[in-house]
Write an enzyme that holds these catalytic residues in place. Structure first.
Site, PDB file in Angstrom:
ATOM      1  N   GLU A   2      37.567  31.305  38.100  1.00 33.11           N
ATOM      2  CA  GLU A   2      38.694  32.101  37.642  1.00 33.11           C
ATOM      3  C   GLU A   2      39.245  32.949  38.778  1.00 33.11           C
ATOM      4  OE1 GLU A   2      37.759  34.337  34.195  1.00 33.11           O
ATOM      5  OE2 GLU A   2      36.630  32.701  33.242  1.00 33.11           O
ATOM      6  N   ALA A   3      40.574  33.038  38.812  1.00 31.13           N
ATOM      7  CA  ALA A   3      41.231  33.775  39.895  1.00 31.13           C
ATOM      8  C   ALA A   3      40.857  35.250  39.893  1.00 31.13           C
ATOM      9  CB  ALA A   3      42.750  33.613  39.795  1.00 31.13           C
TER      10      ALA A   3
END
Length: 1482
Positions: free
Chosen positions: A661-662
């Site tokens: 996930e960013a």
């Protein structure tokens, strides 16, 4: 740095001894002649060439060539030098220069150059000059300079190779000569440089030149590094490795300022030559090796008269040479020398490894004294070895392993993390066959591991340094598991690889066993107990050892570390399944604080191995406040100083998997950037710049290494994207360019298979390893003491035993089998030394299976022959019994398996007859003929049915004799030669097992082992069957019982350890057996023998032993009847030998009960009565404890009809004679009472009361016998009773006791006799009238004898009335025989005498008072009712003659008058005479 040159010629001459020089030194004239010959040879060769052969005129342009002129000049001068001065005072440059000029000249051909080189070689080898010669250093420099710059015209390949070989010869002679010690660092580097260039050129020439060149370079390296141990120690320095992959190929050594000016001419780039254009050619086609000075121009060294100041070579040249050799191994970097050379010669890495190995062999531990060399070994060499270790070439891999073994031997204290990495990433990986390793690689790696295992302290050091370090792998455990696993042949026959792995296992085991033999005891450690008691939380990453040099300190520390590490691994497993529960578990075991704090969790993540990196990345990227704090603390555990951002990112991201996930990536990189910013030393203006660059690096890494990205980012794009990120300023372009190329060449791996580690050693991991090596704990060295062997063997014992067992099972080679047996014995020794009982039991179980004695025989082959033919089974049998004999102290449940083998041998008739034996007398209990034991005595067993087959002969030779004694009429059963040979092998094997020692030496066993052996015997015997069971089961049970008795008697000093189990087993046999059999017989008589043997030695156990004899009383009637006689005989022996040791009433009660039972047994009564007579005869063994019990037994014999009247009479004599004991005891107590305290007097009073009760018990016993049906016994019993009662005066009777004895004995007897005479016919009770006459006389005599005592009693009137009533009853009795005349005549006469005696003693007198006398009146009133003739007038008559002195007793003795001495009464000594008189009367 330099070194001392004192007496260097000695070492040089010694090293050059193989060349033949240094033995004889020429004198001056000889040197001149030799020099002249060499000059002539050079000139002669030169004249053969047209260029040098012309005759010149005197003009200037036609003078001789300078080379020829210098040679001729030398010829003219050499014969005058030695006459003017000693030869060693002549400067060597004067006579060397002409030859060196020829060598250096590019006008000479190969032949001329070769002759000149030979001349120089001869001058050097004949020691024309030495280290003490003037300006010898200048001369040596000139030689090296000239030879390394040698130029000559190439005419043919052969001559070229000759010149090259002579060049190598001269260079080697220079290094080996005594004067070679003065060579400078630069000279030595040039020598090695030239030699390697020849090696490089030789690849395209002949094989001879190549081999010669390599050999020469090898010898040069040896010559250089052989001086390393003599060099002084250099100052320590610390050098951090570069984190840039491009810099990985450069020299990793860092020079300190104190050594940079040693020799400014030594190259500092880590290389000895520029490999581009190694060969140089002149314009005329000549080939040479140019020597370039500092100005890059070729030059010659001019000879001057000045004293040279050249410093001898030392560490600088060694560093350069070693660095160059290491660079040859770096084949991964395209710019490295190794890659350049590898393109032309694939053997160069192997050749470089050989040179490095020689350097390490000669330098040894001296490398550790010089930081530059050590730094090269730690970083560049080991990193390249890790790369070369994965080579598919087995020669290279073997050489790498050999070098690492040498490094371990000499420098392991400085290579802790490097060694751990080598084992983890190379050896274990290849030996396990994983990651595509070939079979050859696997075999070479396994051989290397075995070589390491053969080092005595290798495994303990692996365990102490790696397995007990929470941040490192379990190398020891991994190696042990690998060896064990590799020894298992899975679905394949046994191969050399399996045997090789077995050798490694055995090497480890034998090392441990040798440490047991070293005599040095292991240190006792209380760490674990202290840890168990300490319930407080202590940060595990802060644990330190106070002193790594002191075993007392570090042993405790590493054990504690291992304890913590083991719990951390459990916690990691919990965390991998559920992070939240995992942290809670760690809190529960005090590895994390009760209240979690971010630092402790971060340190758990950082320092714990085997954590799931996916879960770890998700946890660190979580937005929770606590997780963010943990992430910050986690980043704070890294040291990024002096690291590039790409290297820092590699190190950081290898510790966990970056989330996908960013937002999580953003949080992770933000924490990293902040940490890197604070340690980057001003590179970034703020942490945002570090964050942007970090994020860009991750994006670049994805862009360049993701196959789905088609258009890759260029360098310009990357730099362009990072403009003005540093607070509005650009970062240095060079830094960004290097960063870009670093990422392009080497991917930052952010995801790993399995999430728990990597399968290769990346550059970033190596950089991290080198950084950690600076701060890691010191390497612990172990000695010959078994300090950690207990913990180590507990880990590998299971796989080790399994592996040895599997190989033993599959092997057929006898040598392999012997190795396995030695391994088994070594394992047993280790288990015994370290108290590993469970492991030893497992070993015994495994070995017992190999004996085949426990296996059901599937074939019909004779089992003895099959055992003799099975070498493996025989070896296993000898081994298991050797273990039982040597290490039996530590066997527990394994005894069951050993006994199963023994029982199998017993059933086959192979056991020696001495196996079940006790130490006292072999003939007892087990030494009798087995067939005769059940029979016992002929009379006792005549009617006993035998329910099973008798036991076979158990002698060792029984099986062999069976084969020899086969009937000749049945040839099909005749043994073959093969069978006889197998039989003999079996017998020899059983004899070698020494099975009997297990039981004879059981007295030396430890208590717990002895108890387990006894329990195993009980277990092996099985549960007793009521009906005896099968004959085979009974035979087994009997044999086990014999063994149980044997160890019981062998351990009489600690019988209490065994007794309860032995007793319970015998009780089970006795109480469940209802049919006579061999088992119950063994149990009963074994019990008796045990009591016989142990009573004299174990007085404290006497009561317990005698109580056990009560089991005999519980025998079934049929069983008891069958063995009664033998039981009685054994009891008689017990009594005769141990009567003095039977002191308790319980013990005597048991003995008397056994004797009483025999009274009515026809065969047992004789020995029973004999035993009782032994006890009671003359009161020799009568005591207050057994008196009453013996009375009961004697009465039983008196009442028994077995043995006839004579035995009953003898029993009555025993009863009556026993009263003498009471009199003696009473007299002794009376004497002690007057001399003792009040407490003793009180005790004596109680004893007197007990004596009175004994006397009363004796009287009552005799009273019962007086009721016997047999007249002779009955009448003699009355006599004995009278004798007993006559002793009452010698015993202090209380008034109550007097009344009690009179009423319960005398009066009761009178009533019972009269009742019998009235109720029973004369046929049943013959002679009752005579008995009644004896009775009334007995009453009369007793009354008169103790008249004074009765008169003093308050109940005297009642007593007198009772006497008269009995007289009246006897007077008026109506007997069924109707013969009462004598009785009716006797009663009045007896009463008349009684009255006269009472009157004479003033007891019966008429009162003179008018009130009347009730006693007088009562007496005469009763007299009239008895006989009217009894009137008061008779008192005036004189006493009859027979009763003048006293009333007559039954045998004519008299009853004492008042004042008569008691000595006139019948005594006990008169018993025999009375008995004889009684028999005559009858």
């Amino acid at each position: 740095m330099g070194r001392s040159t004192q007496n260097p010629s000695t070492s040089m001459e010694g090293s050059a001894g193989g060349e033949g020089w240094g033995k004889t030194r020429l004198n001056g004239g000889a040197v001149a002649c030799m020099m002249n010959v060499e000059v002539s040879a050079v000139l002669a060769v030169m004249r053969r060439n047209a260029r040098w052969a012309g005759r010149y005129m005197a003009s200037d342009d036609q003078l001789e060539h300078p080379l020829i002129r210098s040679l001729k000049s030398l010829r003219r001068r050499i014969f005058t030098w030695h006459l003017q001065q000693p030869w060693h005072t002549i400067k060597p440059a004067l006579y060397l220069s002409p030859f060196l000029d020829v060598i250096r000249s590019d006008e000479t051909g190969a032949q001329i150059t070769g002759i000149a080189l030979s001349a120089v070689y001869k001058i050097i080898t004949l020691q024309v000059f030495d280290v003490h010669t003037m300006q010898v250093d200048v001369a040596m420099h000139m030689i090296v300079d000239a030879v390394t710059s040698c130029r000559f015209e190439v005419t043919d390949p052969a001559s070229e190779e000759v010149v090259l070989m002579k060049i190598l010869q001269v260079l080697l002679a220079c290094m080996r000569s005594g004067a070679g010690a003065v060579l400078s660092n630069r000279d030595v580097c040039n020598v090695l440089n030239t030699s390697f260039r020849v090696v490089h050129q030789a690849g395209s020439k002949g094989e001879l030149l190549l081999r010669t060149a390599r050999h020469t370079m090898h010898e040069l390296v040896r010559a250089v590094f052989s001086h390393l141990p003599s060099l002084n120690v250099t100052p320590a320095l610390i050098a951090l490795p570069s984190n840039n992959p491009e810099a990985a190929s450069s020299n990793g050594a860092v020079y300190d300022a104190s050594e940079t000016n040693v020799d400014s001419e030594v190259a500092g780039n880590g290389e000895l030559a520029d490999y581009e254009g190694v060969e140089t050619f002149s314009e005329d086609g000549s080939r040479g090796f140019p020597y370039s000075g500092s100005n890059g121009q070729s030059r010659s060294v001019m000879v001057t008269d000045q004293i040279s100041a050249i410093e001898p070579y030392g560490i600088p040249c060694m560093v350069e040479i070693f660095s160059f050799l290491c660079s040859l191994l770096n084949i991964a970097d395209p710019q490295s020398p190794g890659q350049a050379v590898l393109a032309s010669d694939e053997d160069v890495p192997h050749f470089a490894l050989l040179l490095i190995n020689s350097a390490i062999e000669l330098g040894g531990e001296s490398f550790s004294r010089h930081p530059k060399l050590l730094a090269l070994v730690q970083d560049e060499l080991f990193r390249n070895l890790m790369l070369m270790g994965l080579s598919p070439n087995p020669l290279v891999l073997s050489m790498v392993c050999g070098i690492v073994l040498n490094l371990y031997h000499h420098l392991r204290t400085a290579l802790k993390l490097q060694l751990e990495a080598f084992f983890s990433f190379i050896l274990i990986r290849l030996a396990s066959g994983n990651y595509g390793a070939t079979h050859q690689q696997q075999e070479v790696a396994m051989e290397a591991i075995v070589d390491f295992c053969r080092q005595p302290t290798f495994m303990p050091e692996m365990y102490a340094n790696f397995d007990c370090d929470i941040t490192l792998s379990n190398t020891f455990e991994d190696l042990g598991n690998l060896l064990s696993k590799s020894a298992f042949p899975v679905n394949c026959p046994l191969s050399a690889m399996h045997v090789l792995a077995l050798e490694g296992i055995l090497a480890v085991v034998h090392s441990m066993a040798d440490r047991v033999d070293s005599g040095a005891s292991a240190l006792t450690s209380s760490t674990l107990s202290m840890v168990a008691e300490n319930q407080e939380y202590v940060p595990f990453w802060t644990l330190k050892c106070e002193n790594y040099e002191d075993p007392v300190s570090w042993v405790d520390h590493v054990k504690h570390q291992k304890y913590v590490k083991r719990r951390l691994m459990i916690g990691a497993d919990h965390f991998n399944r559920d992070p939240k529960k995992g942290l809670e578990f760690l809190q529960g075991i005090r590895l994390l604080p009760a209240k979690l704090d971010p630092k402790s969790v971060a340190c758990f993540f950082r320092y714990t191995t085997d954590l799931n990196k996916d879960l770890l990345g998700d946890f660190l990227g979580d937005p929770d406040d606590f997780c963010l704090k943990v992430l910050e603390e986690f980043a704070g555990t890294f040291n990024f100083s002096e690291m590039g951002i790409d290297g820092a990112l590699r190190t950081f991201l290898e510790s966990f998997r970056l989330p996908g996930e960013a937002q999580k990536i953003h949080r992770v990189l933000e924490a990293f950037s902040e940490r890197y910013y604070h340690q980057s030393k001003g590179i970034f203006a703020n942490k945002d710049a570090a964050f942007v660059l970090s994020y860009s690096v991750i994006m670049l890494n994805t862009d360049q290494h993701n196959v789905q990205v088609k258009k890759k980012m260029t360098e310009e794009d990357f730099i362009k994207n990072l403009r003005s990120i540093n607070d509005g300023q650009d970062l240095p372009r060079k830094m960004l360019s290097e960063l870009y190329h670093s990422i392009v060449r080497s991917e930052i791996k952010i995801s790993y298979d399995g999430g728990t580690g990597v399968s290769e050693l990346t550059h970033s991991r190596w950089v991290d390893l080198m950084r950690r090596s600076i701060t890691t704990t010191p390497y612990i060295t172990c000695d010959s003491r078994p300090l950690l062997d207990h913990d180590m063997f507990a880990i590998i014992s299971g796989p080790t035993i399994a592996a040895i067992s599997v190989v033993f099972d599959h092997a057929d080679d006898e040598e392999v089998l012997r190795s396995c047996v030695e391994g088994f014995l070594a394992v047993a020794k280790i288990c015994a030394s370290h108290r590993l009982q469970d492991v030893l039991d497992d070993l015994v179980v495994s070995l017992c299976k190999f004996t085949t004695l426990l296996n059901p025989l599937a074939s019909a082959e004779e089992p003895v022959v099959a055992f003799g033919d099975d070498t493996k089974a025989r070896m296993a049998a000898i081994t298991v019994f050797s273990i039982a004999n040597k290490f039996g102290d530590f066997i527990r449940t394994g005894w069951r398996n050993i006994l199963d083998c023994i029982l199998r041998l017993h059933k086959l008739g192979l056991l020696p007859s001495r196996v079940p034996s006790d130490p006292v007398e072999d003939s007892d209990l087990v030494g009798d003929s087995v067939q005769g034991k059940l029979a016992g005595s002929t009379s006792g067993m005549a009617s006993m049915p035998v329910t099973g087959n008798r036991r076979r002969s158990t002698g060792l030779m029984s099986r062999f004799s069976q084969l020899l004694s086969l009937d000749a009429d049945e040839p099909r059963f005749a043994p073959t030669e093969h069978q006889l040979a197998a039989q003999q092998r079996t017998l020899r094997t059983i004899e070698s097992c020494h099975i009997d020692q297990i039981f004879t030496d059981s007295k030396f066993l430890q208590a717990e082992s002895l108890q387990q052996l006894a329990r195993a015997l009980v277990w092996a015997a099985g549960r007793p069957q009521k009906n005896g069971g099968s004959s085979e089961d009974e035979d087994t049970a009997v044999f086990c019982l014999e063994l149980l008795f044997a160890i019981t008697l062998n351990n009489r000093d600690r019988i209490m350890l065994l007794w309860q189990g032995v007793y319970d087993h015998m009780a089970g046999i006795v109480q469940t057996t209802v049919v006579p059999g061999l088992l119950v017989e063994k149990a009963v008589f074994g019990l008796l023998r045990i009591c016989q043997r142990l009573l004299p030695y174990k007085e404290d156990l006497a009561e317990e032993l005698l109580r056990s004899l009560q089991l005999i009383l519980k025998l079934d009637a049929r069983v008891a009847d069958a063995f009664c006689e033998r039981i009685t005989q054994e009891v008689m022996v017990l009594v005769r030998e141990n009567s003095g040791h039977i002191k308790s009433p319980m013990g005597w009660r048991t003995v008397s009960s056994l004797l009483s039972i025999t009274a009515r047994h026809p065969e047992a009564s004789d020995p029973g009565f004999e035993a009782l007579s032994f006890i009671m005869q003359d009161g020799a063994h009568l005591t207050p404890a057994n008196y009453v019990l013996c009375l009961d037994a004697a009465r039983a014999f008196a009442e028994a009809r077995v043995g006839g009247i004579e035995r009953s009479i003898r029993a009555l004599d025993l009863l009556s004679d026993s009263v003498g004991c009471l009199k003696r005891w009473s007299k002794a107590k009376s004497a002690s009472t007057g001399l003792s305290t009040s407490e003793v007097v009180e005790g004596s009073s109680r004893f007197s009361q007990e004596l009175a009760e004994m006397w009363l018990r004796l009287a009552q016993g005799l009273r019962r016998v007086c009721l016997e049906q047999r007249e002779e016994v009955r009448n003699y019993a009355i006599i004995c009773l009278q004798r007993c009662l006559a002793a009452a005066g010698s015993i202090a009777l209380t008034p109550t006791m007097w009344i009690q004895s009179f009423e319960q004995v005398v009066l009761t007897l009178m009533d019972e006799l009269l009742d019998i005479a009235v109720r029973y016919p004369p046929k049943e009770y013959r002679g009752m009238e005579s008995t009644l006459i004896h009775a009334v006389k007995f009453l009369s005599n007793f009354y008169l004898q103790f008249l004074d005592q009765f008169a003093q009693l308050p109940t005297f009137r009642t007593t007198w009335t009772q006497v008269l009533n009995r007289m009246e009853m006897y007077m008026n009795a109506k007997l069924r025989s109707r013969n009462t005349e004598k009785l009716q005549e006797l009663v009045p006469e007896l009463l008349r005498n009684i009255l006269k005696v009472m009157h004479g003693r003033k007891i019966l007198v008429q009162s003179s008072t008018s009130s009347g006398d009730s006693f007088w009146e009562l007496t005469w009133q009763l007299m009239r009712s008895i006989s009217p003739s009894l009137e008061p007038d008779l008192l005036n008559e004189p006493i009859s003659e027979e009763g003048r002195d006293a009333p007559a007793d039954l045998n004519g003795s008299t009853v004492a008058e008042p004042g008569t001495d008691a000595a006139s009464l019948p005594s006990e000594d008169q018993g025999t005479e009375e008995h004889e008189s009684f028999e005559e009367t009858q």
